[in-house]
Design a protein around this motif. Structure first.
Motif, PDB file in Angstrom:
ATOM      1  N   TYR A  62       2.969 -21.003   2.128  1.00 47.07           N
ATOM      2  CA  TYR A  62       1.904 -20.628   1.540  1.00 47.07           C
ATOM      3  C   TYR A  62       1.270 -20.017   3.202  1.00 47.07           C
ATOM      4  O   TYR A  62      -0.001 -21.355   3.645  1.00 47.07           O
ATOM      5  N   ALA A  63       0.924 -19.009   3.336  1.00 48.27           N
ATOM      6  CA  ALA A  63       0.345 -18.111   4.039  1.00 48.27           C
ATOM      7  C   ALA A  63      -1.825 -17.954   3.168  1.00 48.27           C
ATOM      8  O   ALA A  63      -1.358 -17.311   2.758  1.00 48.27           O
ATOM      9  N   GLY A  64      -2.248 -18.873   3.190  1.00 42.16           N
ATOM     10  CA  GLY A  64      -3.328 -18.005   2.878  1.00 42.16           C
ATOM     11  C   GLY A  64      -3.882 -16.952   2.712  1.00 42.16           C
ATOM     12  O   GLY A  64      -5.404 -16.629   2.027  1.00 42.16           O
ATOM     13  N   ASP A  65      -3.972 -16.563   4.664  1.00 42.42           N
ATOM     14  CA  ASP A  65      -4.746 -16.418   4.841  1.00 42.42           C
ATOM     15  C   ASP A  65      -4.212 -14.447   4.492  1.00 42.42           C
ATOM     16  O   ASP A  65      -4.543 -13.448   5.146  1.00 42.42           O
ATOM     17  N   ASP A  66      -3.425 -14.389   4.219  1.00 41.75           N
ATOM     18  CA  ASP A  66      -1.957 -13.343   3.805  1.00 41.75           C
ATOM     19  C   ASP A  66      -2.673 -12.871   2.815  1.00 41.75           C
ATOM     20  O   ASP A  66      -2.211 -12.610   1.818  1.00 41.75           O
ATOM     21  N   HIS A  67      -2.753 -11.140   2.830  1.00 41.72           N
ATOM     22  CA  HIS A  67      -3.577 -10.784   0.995  1.00 41.72           C
ATOM     23  C   HIS A  67      -2.935  -9.411   1.529  1.00 41.72           C
ATOM     24  O   HIS A  67      -1.614  -8.992   2.212  1.00 41.72           O
ATOM     25  N   ALA A  68      -3.807  -8.614   0.301  1.00 41.03           N
ATOM     26  CA  ALA A  68      -3.229  -7.478   0.655  1.00 41.03           C
ATOM     27  C   ALA A  68      -3.987  -6.182   0.021  1.00 41.03           C
ATOM     28  O   ALA A  68      -5.333  -7.090  -0.489  1.00 41.03           O
ATOM     29  N   VAL A  69      -2.934  -4.747   0.076  1.00 41.30           N
ATOM     30  CA  VAL A  69      -4.403  -3.541   0.326  1.00 41.30           C
ATOM     31  C   VAL A  69      -3.829  -2.746  -0.950  1.00 41.30           C
ATOM     32  O   VAL A  69      -2.700  -2.444  -0.465  1.00 41.30           O
ATOM     33  N   ASP A  70      -4.031  -1.028  -1.378  1.00 41.44           N
ATOM     34  CA  ASP A  70      -3.041  -0.456  -2.263  1.00 41.44           C
ATOM     35  C   ASP A  70      -3.075   0.904  -1.208  1.00 41.44           C
ATOM     36  O   ASP A  70      -4.384   1.173  -1.292  1.00 41.44           O
ATOM     37  N   PRO A  71      -2.277   0.824  -0.554  1.00 41.85           N
ATOM     38  CA  PRO A  71      -2.325   2.207   0.402  1.00 41.85           C
ATOM     39  C   PRO A  71      -2.600   3.262   0.398  1.00 41.85           C
ATOM     40  O   PRO A  71      -3.420   3.953   0.784  1.00 41.85           O
ATOM     41  N   ARG A  72      -1.865   3.930  -1.061  1.00 43.39           N
ATOM     42  CA  ARG A  72      -2.223   5.230  -1.207  1.00 43.39           C
ATOM     43  C   ARG A  72      -3.866   5.301  -1.858  1.00 43.39           C
ATOM     44  O   ARG A  72      -5.236   6.266  -2.289  1.00 43.39           O
ATOM     45  N   ARG A  73      -4.924   3.488  -2.195  1.00 42.23           N
ATOM     46  CA  ARG A  73      -5.964   3.582  -2.483  1.00 42.23           C
ATOM     47  C   ARG A  73      -6.921   3.681  -0.918  1.00 42.23           C
ATOM     48  O   ARG A  73      -8.536   4.126  -0.883  1.00 42.23           O
ATOM     49  N   LEU A  74      -6.520   2.966  -0.391  1.00 43.92           N
ATOM     50  CA  LEU A  74      -7.403   2.801   0.621  1.00 43.92           C
ATOM     51  C   LEU A  74      -7.264   4.553   1.502  1.00 43.92           C
ATOM     52  O   LEU A  74      -8.329   4.143   1.876  1.00 43.92           O
ATOM     53  N   HIS A  75      -6.250   4.988   1.332  1.00 43.85           N
ATOM     54  CA  HIS A  75      -6.129   6.265   2.215  1.00 43.85           C
ATOM     55  C   HIS A  75      -7.243   7.287   1.175  1.00 43.85           C
ATOM     56  O   HIS A  75      -7.988   7.668   1.950  1.00 43.85           O
TER      57      HIS A  75
END
Lengths: 380, 380
Positions: free
Chosen positions: A146-159
């Motif tokens: 488990y890597a508690g600091d690895d997250h995610a974002v939605d690249p299309r919305r980010l863009h």
């Protein structure tokens, strides 16, 4: 009739758009040239922000940059959301690396030791722990990390947020391909496909996989990027068996990851192929992604198929990005982000902002200067 | 303002369009109502014309109709191509049923015996024969069955040709959904979604899976069709390893077929699911089709992915179509073609032409009259 700006940015993917935003916020007049902004690697990327679980042995300098980028993310997202009014789908889910079998679990233990030696946050999990965190994973998986600091974002919305924020800050988008860069002893601007000249005191080359094929660059300046084709799938599940963590695994030697979005979308990635500029989706990549994804998460087979998308990661000889001033006045390079473009967009944009506006290169990107590839013989 | 025609056809898929063409050629004024002609089962079908290899035990009456339909095809295609100027991709390739293993080969031998007992054309092949005919098939397949009379057509081009030919013959297309059929003791026409009335001396119900849910039909007249969801894949290979025959197999119990087109497209089919009117593509169907297709033809994994499409086969209680006059004057039914709609379109259209224009039902479709389901309690 030529147009003039302080900075011309070639490429309006997540890197170019982030640079344009930071420069415009810093007071520069900015034009971004891109025929289809966000349609390249940005639109295909799953959006993992994973300095820990993406760790590859021997890439410690890149790891330091990735970790700095991950720490920068929450503040960046907050500022961007405020500036754009667009939610970017940033989810602090943590990441599970699920082991497929005993040998895979042993490899994760080694990775965990390596991570601890670097001071990184990670935790080994038993099979029961894993199922406790994600009950819909396949039964029988022996454990994971488990890597508690690895997250995610939605690249299309980010863009979308970056483009909105950049435009609100005064940047302008030219939806055209750059025909060539104009360089003498100094970068002078670009010529667009329709012949329009964009004259800029500074030119930023942020064209991803196409950065190496931009016409007009002096031979010694062409960045050594090559396209590494990647395919991702977008699926959808409207019932309760949704993942809550980014989950990855290596199924019989074949890596796969699953990135859940809040709205029920699941992104499955990613193939990696050296196939030049071929953007066609390949059936075999789809087959292997579905095969490996369903091995980890059986519900994948019940999901709605939404799409396959294909992008070209800009790879470099050492897998690290190329960020910094070129050996031509007024030309800055920000490309070659390979597997880490979404994660590195904020630190890249901050660095380019400082380089362009002050002339000084920030400490954290000095290891990634274009000059490290000087003398490299480019394939023809 | 009501419009008037001799015949109103509900549904403009391959069945409705073929009927409209034949009726218009026969001198009737025809209107076809369909919101998206050809977007149903027609657009998903692979186009196998396979009375022999599609043979199922216990379906001999349907077999006779299928054989008559296959014999009718060459003349139908010639006439349609002449009338429309559109090539329909009719290929007299023959079909290979490849055995996956010894048990499967034994099952094909039984099928071959059954076929011979019915006077059908088929030939057992050794593994070497199979590879001689199709060198790109997986090595090690133990043999198969060659059906020299089972061919294929491109249903999308067939449909385009039928629409063109029907319109050239004077038929008119209304791109709207039928809100309801108007029936008293006689069918009177239909009302479209925008309220327009189409008054017809005769109404032909050819709405595929939607035939059972068309409003306004008296309870005893509603045809017992149910949607059977099917998915097909369209792939593309531009190199030399193309199939030249329609090829099918049953890989570990799971049926799959591969239909090659002249231009390099390969259609892979087909899933079968009872899922109501759900038209979403399911990841598991894609996975299973690719898995089984690549087991027969390894080059599948190198092919370009073009699309997945989903259609609803109109299934009936006995898997045979419903063709004939209903027990209401002026109402003719032509639906329920299930797995055989492309094959049966010509004979269905000829039969409906005769029924509408002369009042008599041709011999070859009498076994498929709507009245055979009289008294059937419909599921609610």
């Amino acid at each position: 009739m030529p147009q003039t700006a302080d900075v011309v940015v070639i490429g309006g993917g997540v890197i170019g758009a982030a640079i344009a935003w930071r420069l415009a916020v810093g007071g520069a007049s900015v034009v971004v040239a891109d025929p289809a902004p966000g349609s390249g690697a940005t639109g295909t990327a799953a959006g993992m922000l994973a300095p820990v679980t993406e760790l590859h042995y021997g890439e410690e300098p890149l790891l330091r940059l990735n970790l700095a980028a991950a720490r920068r993310y929450p503040g960046f997202v907050a500022e961007l959301t405020e500036a754009s009014g667009v939610s970017v789908g940033y989810r602090r889910t943590g990441t599970l690396a699920a082991a497929w079998d005993g040998a895979d679990l042993a490899a994760l233990r080694d990775l965990h030791e390596f991570q601890r030696s670097l001071g990184l946050n990670g935790q080994m999990l038993s099979g029961a722990d894993l199922r406790g965190l994600e009950p819909s994973l396949a039964p029988g998986l022996p454990g994971g990390l488990y890597a508690g600091d690895d997250h995610a974002v939605d690249p299309r919305r980010l863009h979308a947020a970056l483009v909105t924020a950049a435009e609100r800050a005064g940047a302008r988008l030219e939806r055209q391909r750059v025909q060539r860069v104009e360089v003498d002893e100094h970068a002078r601007g670009v010529v667009l496909d329709d012949g329009t000249k964009l004259i800029g005191a500074c030119v930023v080359l942020a064209a991803g996989s196409w950065s190496g094929s931009t016409a007009g660059l002096p031979a010694g300046i062409v960045p050594p990027v090559r396209p590494v084709k990647g395919q991702t799938l977008r699926l959808r599940l409207d019932t309760s068996e949704r993942l809550t963590h980014v989950t990855r695994g290596t199924v019989r030697g074949s890596p796969v990851y699953l990135v859940p979005r809040e709205d029920g979308e699941l992104v499955v990635g990613a193939s990696a192929e050296e196939a030049g500029f071929d953007l066609r989706a390949r059936s075999g990549a789809i087959y292997e992604l579905l095969r490996d994804a369903q091995a980890l998460l059986p519900a994948v087979l019940e999901m709605e198929w939404v799409e396959v998308s294909t992008g070209l990661r800009p790879g470099t000889p050492d897998n690290a990005p190329i960020i910094g001033s070129a050996d031509v006045d007024g030309l800055v390079i920000a490309t070659g982000h390979f597997r880490n473009g979404i994660l590195l967009a904020p630190v890249t944009a901050d660095a380019v902002q400082q380089i362009v506006l002050t002339g000084s290169t920030p400490e954290d990107v000095r290891a990634f200067a274009p000059q490290r590839f000087a003398g490299l013989v480019r394939p023809t």
